[in-house]
Design a protein around this motif. Sequence first.
Motif, PDB file in Angstrom:
ATOM      1  N   SER A 117      56.724  63.791  12.752  1.00  0.00           N
ATOM      2  CA  SER A 117      56.874  65.235  12.542  1.00  0.00           C
ATOM      3  C   SER A 117      58.137  65.803  13.177  1.00  0.00           C
ATOM      4  CB  SER A 117      55.648  65.980  13.092  1.00  0.00           C
ATOM      5  OG  SER A 117      55.515  65.760  14.482  1.00  0.00           O
ATOM      6  N   THR A 118      58.770  65.048  14.092  1.00  0.00           N
ATOM      7  CA  THR A 118      59.986  65.530  14.755  1.00  0.00           C
ATOM      8  C   THR A 118      61.261  65.167  14.002  1.00  0.00           C
ATOM      9  OG1 THR A 118      60.353  63.522  16.099  1.00  0.00           O
ATOM     10  CG2 THR A 118      58.824  65.190  16.987  1.00  0.00           C
ATOM     11  N   PRO A 129      62.624  65.729  10.854  1.00  0.00           N
ATOM     12  CA  PRO A 129      63.505  66.716  10.202  1.00  0.00           C
ATOM     13  C   PRO A 129      64.343  67.520  11.199  1.00  0.00           C
ATOM     14  CG  PRO A 129      61.359  66.693   9.144  1.00  0.00           C
ATOM     15  CD  PRO A 129      61.230  65.838  10.366  1.00  0.00           C
ATOM     16  N   GLN A 130      63.725  68.011  12.276  1.00  0.00           N
ATOM     17  CA  GLN A 130      64.463  68.795  13.270  1.00  0.00           C
ATOM     18  C   GLN A 130      65.523  67.942  13.959  1.00  0.00           C
ATOM     19  OE1 GLN A 130      62.301  70.054  16.779  1.00  0.00           O
ATOM     20  NE2 GLN A 130      63.569  71.893  16.984  1.00  0.00           N
ATOM     21  N   ARG A 131      65.174  66.710  14.342  1.00  0.00           N
ATOM     22  CA  ARG A 131      66.121  65.832  15.028  1.00  0.00           C
ATOM     23  C   ARG A 131      67.277  65.441  14.114  1.00  0.00           C
ATOM     24  NH1 ARG A 131      62.331  61.479  15.954  1.00  0.00           N
ATOM     25  NH2 ARG A 131      64.154  60.235  16.465  1.00  0.00           N
ATOM     26  N   THR A 132      66.998  65.308  12.822  1.00  0.00           N
ATOM     27  CA  THR A 132      68.048  64.995  11.859  1.00  0.00           C
ATOM     28  C   THR A 132      69.106  66.095  11.840  1.00  0.00           C
ATOM     29  OG1 THR A 132      66.648  63.614  10.453  1.00  0.00           O
ATOM     30  CG2 THR A 132      68.532  64.671   9.399  1.00  0.00           C
ATOM     31  N   ILE A 133      68.653  67.335  11.769  1.00  0.00           N
ATOM     32  CA  ILE A 133      69.586  68.468  11.781  1.00  0.00           C
ATOM     33  C   ILE A 133      70.367  68.504  13.098  1.00  0.00           C
ATOM     34  CG2 ILE A 133      69.775  70.975  11.704  1.00  0.00           C
ATOM     35  CD1 ILE A 133      69.007  69.695   9.015  1.00  0.00           C
ATOM     36  N   LYS A 134      69.682  68.195  14.191  1.00  0.00           N
ATOM     37  CA  LYS A 134      70.300  68.253  15.516  1.00  0.00           C
ATOM     38  C   LYS A 134      71.454  67.262  15.656  1.00  0.00           C
ATOM     39  CE  LYS A 134      69.179  68.156  20.455  1.00  0.00           C
ATOM     40  NZ  LYS A 134      68.106  67.959  21.470  1.00  0.00           N
ATOM     41  N   ASN A 145      71.539  65.522   7.280  1.00  0.00           N
ATOM     42  CA  ASN A 145      70.710  66.240   6.313  1.00  0.00           C
ATOM     43  C   ASN A 145      69.944  65.279   5.411  1.00  0.00           C
ATOM     44  OD1 ASN A 145      72.899  65.301   4.896  1.00  0.00           O
ATOM     45  ND2 ASN A 145      73.544  67.303   4.107  1.00  0.00           N
ATOM     46  N   GLU A 160      57.692  70.482   8.082  1.00  0.00           N
ATOM     47  CA  GLU A 160      58.986  70.488   8.757  1.00  0.00           C
ATOM     48  C   GLU A 160      60.135  70.185   7.780  1.00  0.00           C
ATOM     49  OE1 GLU A 160      59.570  70.919  12.580  1.00  0.00           O
ATOM     50  OE2 GLU A 160      58.009  72.137  11.640  1.00  0.00           O
ATOM     51  N   LYS A 185      60.818  73.477   6.261  1.00  0.00           N
ATOM     52  CA  LYS A 185      61.375  74.388   7.256  1.00  0.00           C
ATOM     53  C   LYS A 185      62.872  74.136   7.467  1.00  0.00           C
ATOM     54  CE  LYS A 185      60.911  75.702  12.143  1.00  0.00           C
ATOM     55  NZ  LYS A 185      60.120  75.502  13.390  1.00  0.00           N
ATOM     56  N   TYR A 186      63.275  72.866   7.520  1.00  0.00           N
ATOM     57  CA  TYR A 186      64.662  72.531   7.814  1.00  0.00           C
ATOM     58  C   TYR A 186      65.489  72.239   6.561  1.00  0.00           C
ATOM     59  CZ  TYR A 186      63.419  72.647  12.682  1.00  0.00           C
ATOM     60  OH  TYR A 186      62.997  73.068  13.922  1.00  0.00           O
TER      61      TYR A 186
END
Length: 281
Positions: free
Chosen positions: A12-13, A15-20, A24, A53, A56-57
Amino acid sequence: MYIGAHMTSPLSTIPQRTIKIGGNTFQIFSHSPRMWKVNVNPNDNERELFTQEMKKYGIENDKVMIHASYLINLASPNEEVIKKSVELMKKELELASLLKIKYVNVHPGSGLGENEEKSIQRIANSISTIMKDRPENVELLLELVSPKGGNIGHNFYQLKKIADLSGCDLYFTYDTCHGFDAGYDITSKDGMKKLMDEIDGTIGRDRLVMCHLNDSMYPLGVHKDRHERIGKGFIGKKGFETFFSEEFFRTIPMVLETPGDDPEHEEDIRVVKEIIEKVIS
């Protein structure tokens, strides 16, 4: 441009970590890649959170992929291994459907020294069985592999033959390290022309939809298959400049399988963007 890395759990983390890290797109394992047993549970909370997620991202479901288990060998002369491999691939496709991921990438397999034609036919037969029951929203990718260990699928002629014999609509992944290991010299203009001519004359560019972006720890054509971080291997920054001078490879998703974790991938993504910026400026 779509770029990212192979990402580790928690699911679940990702998508956010990818953007960070500046990405993409990404690749994941949907379960432990070294276990035959897989739990396909449609009510898994972690998977539900993952799909939320993704929205969301803003990461597109058809720009990411699952890498199938390393245990799978669709060319094995051992009938028990073939049976287990086919069943596990079916579960891989089910999991992709639950995660709403369009592509599942797999190495075609090794005949372990058996005749090449027999191995190709065995892979094709296995794929035919797998694809009969696949979810409609999932596609199978065959990856171009290193010739190491008797692997089948280390050139596009073999991949085309597998697809034709299977009778299935398949898609493909190009791996820069595997290709370099197999003798595709992407560091030279002549080598890139040869690569593109072979793609055009076999599977066609429309079927090559993903790229594993890896440097190589070893020189051209030595059949070692060891990934290196971008710019630190025998392909090198100059080699990747030549590779990305072919516009086609700037249009499909590029996924790093380089050593390290999120911090190293973030640095490699930055290096790739710098190389591409130099090429197009």
